[in-house]
Motif scaffolding. Structure first.
Motif, mmCIF file in Angstrom:
data_model
loop_
_atom_site.group_PDB
_atom_site.id
_atom_site.type_symbol
_atom_site.label_atom_id
_atom_site.label_comp_id
_atom_site.label_asym_id
_atom_site.label_seq_id
_atom_site.Cartn_x
_atom_site.Cartn_y
_atom_site.Cartn_z
ATOM 1 N N VAL A 68 -1.570 -24.754 25.045
ATOM 2 C CA VAL A 68 -2.592 -23.937 25.699
ATOM 3 C C VAL A 68 -2.650 -24.344 27.162
ATOM 4 O O VAL A 68 -2.750 -25.536 27.478
ATOM 5 C CB VAL A 68 -3.985 -24.103 25.049
ATOM 6 N N ILE A 69 -2.563 -23.361 28.040
ATOM 7 C CA ILE A 69 -2.632 -23.633 29.476
ATOM 8 C C ILE A 69 -3.929 -23.058 30.026
ATOM 9 O O ILE A 69 -4.283 -21.914 29.731
ATOM 10 C CB ILE A 69 -1.437 -23.012 30.229
ATOM 11 N N ASP A 70 -4.615 -23.867 30.803
ATOM 12 C CA ASP A 70 -5.783 -23.378 31.537
ATOM 13 C C ASP A 70 -5.257 -22.677 32.790
ATOM 14 O O ASP A 70 -4.887 -23.323 33.770
ATOM 15 C CB ASP A 70 -6.704 -24.543 31.898
ATOM 16 N N LEU A 71 -5.205 -21.348 32.728
ATOM 17 C CA LEU A 71 -4.603 -20.588 33.829
ATOM 18 C C LEU A 71 -5.542 -20.446 35.031
ATOM 19 O O LEU A 71 -5.136 -19.932 36.069
ATOM 20 C CB LEU A 71 -4.120 -19.228 33.341
ATOM 21 N N ASN A 72 -6.786 -20.922 34.894
ATOM 22 C CA ASN A 72 -7.611 -21.093 36.095
ATOM 23 C C ASN A 72 -7.152 -22.314 36.879
ATOM 24 O O ASN A 72 -7.084 -22.314 38.100
ATOM 25 C CB ASN A 72 -9.087 -21.251 35.730
ATOM 26 N N ARG A 73 -6.839 -23.351 36.129
ATOM 27 C CA ARG A 73 -6.415 -24.601 36.751
ATOM 28 C C ARG A 73 -4.986 -24.505 37.300
ATOM 29 O O ARG A 73 -4.666 -25.095 38.332
ATOM 30 C CB ARG A 73 -6.507 -25.716 35.708
ATOM 31 N N CYS A 74 -4.130 -23.782 36.589
ATOM 32 C CA CYS A 74 -2.732 -23.611 36.994
ATOM 33 C C CYS A 74 -2.654 -23.094 38.420
ATOM 34 O O CYS A 74 -3.363 -22.163 38.794
ATOM 35 C CB CYS A 74 -2.058 -22.620 36.049
ATOM 36 N N GLN A 75 -1.786 -23.707 39.218
ATOM 37 C CA GLN A 75 -1.575 -23.227 40.590
ATOM 38 C C GLN A 75 -0.123 -22.799 40.812
ATOM 39 O O GLN A 75 0.347 -22.752 41.948
ATOM 40 C CB GLN A 75 -2.018 -24.297 41.590
ATOM 41 N N SER A 76 0.554 -22.524 39.714
ATOM 42 C CA SER A 76 1.901 -21.937 39.772
ATOM 43 C C SER A 76 2.903 -22.818 40.516
ATOM 44 O O SER A 76 3.752 -22.321 41.247
ATOM 45 C CB SER A 76 1.849 -20.525 40.396
ATOM 46 N N LEU B 228 2.129 -17.023 35.522
ATOM 47 C CA LEU B 228 2.790 -17.816 34.481
ATOM 48 C C LEU B 228 2.558 -17.190 33.109
ATOM 49 O O LEU B 228 1.437 -16.817 32.768
ATOM 50 C CB LEU B 228 2.262 -19.250 34.492
ATOM 51 N N GLU B 229 3.635 -17.097 32.331
ATOM 52 C CA GLU B 229 3.557 -16.673 30.939
ATOM 53 C C GLU B 229 4.138 -17.782 30.074
ATOM 54 O O GLU B 229 5.031 -18.502 30.514
ATOM 55 C CB GLU B 229 4.387 -15.409 30.702
ATOM 56 N N TYR B 230 3.641 -17.868 28.821
ATOM 57 C CA TYR B 230 4.181 -18.922 27.968
ATOM 58 C C TYR B 230 3.988 -18.582 26.504
ATOM 59 O O TYR B 230 3.173 -17.730 26.143
ATOM 60 C CB TYR B 230 3.528 -20.264 28.295
ATOM 61 N N THR C 9 -2.308 -28.281 27.801
ATOM 62 C CA THR C 9 -2.781 -29.071 26.663
ATOM 63 C C THR C 9 -1.834 -28.829 25.488
ATOM 64 O O THR C 9 -1.503 -27.684 25.192
ATOM 65 C CB THR C 9 -4.206 -28.643 26.259
ATOM 66 N N LEU C 10 -1.420 -29.911 24.865
ATOM 67 C CA LEU C 10 -0.562 -29.821 23.685
ATOM 68 C C LEU C 10 -1.314 -30.353 22.473
ATOM 69 O O LEU C 10 -2.159 -31.240 22.597
ATOM 70 C CB LEU C 10 0.713 -30.658 23.875
ATOM 71 N N TRP D 131 -12.577 -16.401 30.301
ATOM 72 C CA TRP D 131 -11.976 -17.501 29.549
ATOM 73 C C TRP D 131 -12.565 -18.843 29.993
ATOM 74 O O TRP D 131 -12.964 -19.671 29.173
ATOM 75 C CB TRP D 131 -10.471 -17.455 29.784
ATOM 76 N N TRP E 71 -8.821 -15.233 36.221
ATOM 77 C CA TRP E 71 -7.567 -14.757 36.786
ATOM 78 C C TRP E 71 -7.200 -13.418 36.142
ATOM 79 O O TRP E 71 -7.717 -13.071 35.077
ATOM 80 C CB TRP E 71 -6.442 -15.769 36.547
ATOM 81 N N LYS F 240 -6.626 -14.423 41.492
ATOM 82 C CA LYS F 240 -7.496 -15.520 41.059
ATOM 83 C C LYS F 240 -8.830 -15.410 41.767
ATOM 84 O O LYS F 240 -8.902 -15.072 42.950
ATOM 85 C CB LYS F 240 -6.853 -16.880 41.364
ATOM 86 N N PRO G 15 -2.356 -18.832 44.775
ATOM 87 C CA PRO G 15 -3.201 -19.662 43.900
ATOM 88 C C PRO G 15 -3.430 -21.079 44.411
ATOM 89 O O PRO G 15 -4.365 -21.733 43.965
ATOM 90 C CB PRO G 15 -2.411 -19.684 42.584
ATOM 91 N N ARG G 16 -2.597 -21.537 45.339
ATOM 92 C CA ARG G 16 -2.696 -22.960 45.714
ATOM 93 C C ARG G 16 -3.717 -23.233 46.811
ATOM 94 O O ARG G 16 -3.910 -24.385 47.196
ATOM 95 C CB ARG G 16 -1.314 -23.486 46.102
#
Lengths: 76, 428
Positions: free
Chosen positions: A4-12, A32-34, A59-60, B305, B336, B345, B387-388
């Motif tokens: 599970v990825i927090d895509l708010n936190r993700c900055q690519s 990002l897709e996963y 998160t794993l 989310w 996002w 975002k 996003p950064r």
């Protein structure tokens, strides 16, 4: 393994894409897709991906309990 | 008889309910946990439904959200139908009931259906909220319809339109407001995104509504009549005109509940109709209506989310540590959207703003950042393909920095004047 990825936190930053391209990928420049349930043969790569993430967005987990099917409850 | 083991019941087994359960266990809760969900599926991630799932790049069986064992009892495929506060019971659709010591309300929302039942029942007319919806819609899209009509260009509708274009399908996207997502992002940013939607081949009709969906004798959707008199031939329609909160089961419970959600405080504690905190009842996720401590404005539900996760962690903290150390959820809201190759975002609450200003890049360039203000205070920022840089804007929001803030990045415009948030459009 569940991912599970927090895509708010993700900055690519894309480190996960380098580590496990079969599980993580970009769509367009920054999206990002996963696969939340990657094939077992990619587990080591996914673990490296999680450790490589500079913003710790991945998160794993390996839940072992089965979730009962509908109507199999019984708590009353 | 053994000593009573405390039981926490969580009604709602999607992201907010699941994360509450996981955080409770991580926080040391050793009592009984019961999760009740109306869908027959174990918790899954919803955001991909409108994106990777509809485009056919990932199946709905690959969206699992659980990352730990919960030692919980699961009641899936059964909706809660009532709350007996005095008896501390949740009533279920199958006629049973579940007792609780403490209760977490996480029943979320459902898609607002097309208002005319016989039109909504036409083959080819869809809503998109759950994975069964997504599987049905995916099947219709994979069959190669001549044109898809998307009703409503909010985030869900825009993402559905994007997925349809990924599949090479013709799309008409009809939106009541002056620009896509204008209710959340304002007219300036919504219009900039609308330009890109059109560049990707979407037939975007703003300031327009759908007057009627028209079927053939076999009950199959064929056309839509629009408010401007135009007729669009379409064999699939996706109604993406917002959501309804799943609160009916709480009517008569004496809680502060209405169509806007379950009113709770920033600690996720449910309020009663007198505005008093109710002992042992919490609300999290899309169904929870609350006022964020950082922002002025009416209590509102944040259907995102990140809010579900933030509230779940807050509620779990307060469930395991109350009455000492009660914590308010003060995380800066964020969401996002991925559509048409763009990564959008948002931080803060841009929907509260009265003005918006370009801070970096350009509305006609690949990437930009816009900052949102209300009464001279910075309340939000939205980026496209940038996003950064958002951590800095989050800091401005946390500081309640004056609006417009002085941003002098290398790609900032030399001169930018804030514009009214719904410039050129009547407030809905």
């Amino acid at each position: 393994m569940h991912v599970v990825i927090d895509l708010n936190r993700c900055q690519s930053y894309g480190q996960c894409v380098y580590a496990a391209p079969e599980v993580f990928r970009f769509r367009g420049g920054e999206s990002l897709e996963y696969d939340h349930v990657p094939d077992a043969r990619y587990e080591q790569a996914v673990e490296r991906a999680a450790l490589a993430c500079p913003v710790r967005a991945i998160t794993l987990g390996r839940p072992s309990e089965a979730v009962p099917a509908p109507a199999a409850g019984g708590v009353r | 008889m053994s000593a009573h083991r405390e039981r926490i019941v969580i009604v709602g087994a999607s992201l907010a309910g699941l994360r509450t359960a996981e955080s409770l266990r991580a926080g040391g809760f050793t009592g009984e946990l019961v999760l009740i969900g109306d869908e027959p599926h174990e918790p899954y991630d919803r955001p991909p439904l409108s994106k990777t799932v509809l485009s056919g790049r990932i199946g709905t069986g690959r969206l699992a959200l659980r990352t730990s064992d919960l030692a919980a009892r699961w009641l899936l495929g059964v909706a809660a139908t009532g709350l007996d506060r005095a008896g501390r019971l949740v009533r279920l659709a199958d006629g049973g009931s579940v007792g609780f010591d403490r209760l977490v309300i996480a029943t979320g929302v459902r898609a607002r259906p097309w208002p005319v039942a016989e039109q909504a029942a036409l083959n080819g007319v869809h809503v998109l909220r759950g994975r069964d919806d997504a599987d049905r819609l995916r099947a219709d899209l994979a069959a190669g319809p001549d044109r898809v009509l998307v009703v409503g260009a909010g985030f869900t509708g825009s993402e559905v339109a994007s997925s349809c274009r990924d599949l090479g399908l013709a799309v008409t996207l009809v939106h009541r407001g002056a620009a896509p997502m204008a209710g959340a992002l304002g007219t300036a940013v919504g219009s900039a995104i609308g330009v890109r939607q059109r560049a990707h081949g979407v037939d975007l009709r703003v300031g327009t509504t759908v007057a009627a969906l028209v079927g053939d004798r076999q009950g199959r959707l064929r056309q839509a009549r629009l408010s401007d008199g135009d007729v669009v031939d379409a064999d699939v329609a996706v109604v993406a005109s917002g959501s309804l909160r799943n609160v009916e089961w709480l009517h008569g419970s004496g809680l502060a509940v209405d169509a806007r959600g379950v009113h709770c405080d920033p600690a996720c504690r449910v309020l009663d109709t007198d505005g008093a905190v109710v002992d042992g009842l919490y609300a999290v996720g899309d169904v929870a209506r609350w006022r964020h401590p950082l922002f002025d404005g009416a209590p509102t539900a944040l259907e995102h989310w990140g809010n579900a996760v933030d509230q779940a962690e807050t509620a779990a903290h307060n469930l395991t540590r109350a009455p000492h150390g009660v914590r308010f959820n003060e995380a800066v809201p964020a969401f996002w959207s991925d559509q048409f190759g763009m990564n959008i975002k948002s931080v803060g609450l841009p929907h509260l703003a009265d003005h918006v200003v370009l801070a970096q890049g350009g509305f006609d360039r690949r990437s930009f950042v816009a900052v949102y203000g209300r009464d001279g205070v910075t309340v939000g920022a939205v980026s496209v393909d940038s996003p950064r840089v958002m951590d800095g804007y989050r800091a401005l929001i946390t500081e309640r920095a004056a609006f417009p803030p002085r941003i002098d990045a290398t790609d900032s415009p030399a001169f930018a004047t804030p514009s009214p948030i719904l410039e050129g459009a009547a407030r809905p």
